[in-house]
Enzyme design. Sequence first.
Site, short mmCIF file in Angstrom:
data_model
loop_
_atom_site.label_atom_id
_atom_site.label_comp_id
_atom_site.label_asym_id
_atom_site.label_seq_id
_atom_site.Cartn_x
_atom_site.Cartn_y
_atom_site.Cartn_z
N LYS A 196 15.01 15.45 76.15
CA LYS A 196 13.50 15.97 76.94
C LYS A 196 13.44 17.67 76.32
CE LYS A 196 11.80 17.07 81.43
NZ LYS A 196 11.84 16.91 82.86
N LYS A 249 11.05 12.60 75.70
CA LYS A 249 9.95 12.81 76.48
C LYS A 249 9.54 14.18 75.91
CE LYS A 249 9.11 14.13 81.04
NZ LYS A 249 9.44 14.34 82.31
C1 PBG Z 1 10.87 17.63 86.29
C2 PBG Z 1 10.13 16.42 85.41
C3 PBG Z 1 8.83 17.04 84.55
C4 PBG Z 1 8.42 15.70 84.25
C5 PBG Z 1 9.08 14.75 84.78
N1 PBG Z 1 10.13 15.30 85.58
C6 PBG Z 1 8.23 18.28 84.41
C7 PBG Z 1 9.09 19.21 84.01
O1 PBG Z 1 10.14 19.12 83.46
O2 PBG Z 1 8.51 20.57 84.34
C8 PBG Z 1 6.71 15.61 83.48
C9 PBG Z 1 6.41 14.13 83.51
C10 PBG Z 1 5.01 14.41 82.93
O3 PBG Z 1 4.50 15.38 82.41
O4 PBG Z 1 4.48 13.28 82.97
N2 PBG Z 1 12.26 17.15 86.34
#
Ligand code: PBG
Length: 326
Positions: A196, A249
């Site tokens: 991520k 991601k």
């Molecule tokens: C946070 C989380 C995020 C997303 C999913 N879980 C955002 C972040 O890390 O700030 C993003 C998903 C998206 O942008 O569609 N735990």
Amino acid sequence: MLIRPRRNRKNEVIRSMVRESHLSAANLIAPLFVIDGKDQMISIKSMPGYFRLSVDHLVAEAKELYELGVKTVALFPAINDSLKTPDAREAYNDSGLNARAIRAIKEALPDMMIMGDVALDPYSSDGHDGLVDPKTGEILNDATLEILARQAICEARAGVDIIGPSDMMDGRVSYLRQALDQEGFKNTLIMSYTAKYASAFYGPFRDALDSAPKKGDKKTYQMDPANSSEALREAALDEQEGADILMVKPGLAYLDIIHQLKQNFSLPIAAYNVSGEYAMVKAAAQNGWIDHDKVVMETLTCFRRAGADVILTYHAKEAAKILLDQ
Ligand code: PBG
């Protein structure tokens, strides 16, 4: 000319005969945003066509998705600001919004799979995925694990099938696996947010949950977009720690990472087609600059080509409808 690659493209029959990648609703997971209240459907400005839904609408949406063949949803609760605290204790409230939403879907649709997110940001007054040291601002890895485990168990008790740790703390997959097993949830899957990245493509999601960090950024836990070896290292750890599915991601700018994980690991690979990617497609389509449906299907098919077995996408319902019409 002996060799004419165009022969294999000459009509739709041969093209579909030799097509290498296929997309089906069975590959898709629909993320859904939940809010408290009754009969609420609040639009999200930066995500046209997407809403925060109160539990009654959430259940109706889940039913529609299920009938279209999208049989897994990932829930993201938008918590009232008054419930956000530095210790994020609302994250493991058995009668909180998240647990109630999970139970409501399971009651109406026992066969629908539900993925529960594990990270503190929707519940933290600091807007971070982990606990913040009030003096130094440091994100505290090991102290966070304990809260994440409580959150995962709370979700499993409510009926979640898949735990999705999106927090990027070190060691969380094995910590969660052990905690789940100890509580008797040995068949609850873990889909780890393995690679991520600290990405600007999450902007619209943070609007939807009002969860942007109050101070600083997420770069001490989410990965540097410039790196790929680090993704392999994270994936090796998650595999050893007992993850069932590895996720990358964001998706589109990271197809190479999806491909590398697929080549190097035998676990199923998921891709998260994130909020900013959705927003870009919607904005261009609203301006008449691209063909919305074609771009959506091309994007999702290319995730499959890159190596994604599973795709989390805000286009899940639209794509399932297009697939039915084809
Ligand atoms: C946070 C989380 C995020 C997303 C999913 N879980 C955002 C972040 O890390 O700030 C993003 C998903 C998206 O942008 O569609 N735990």
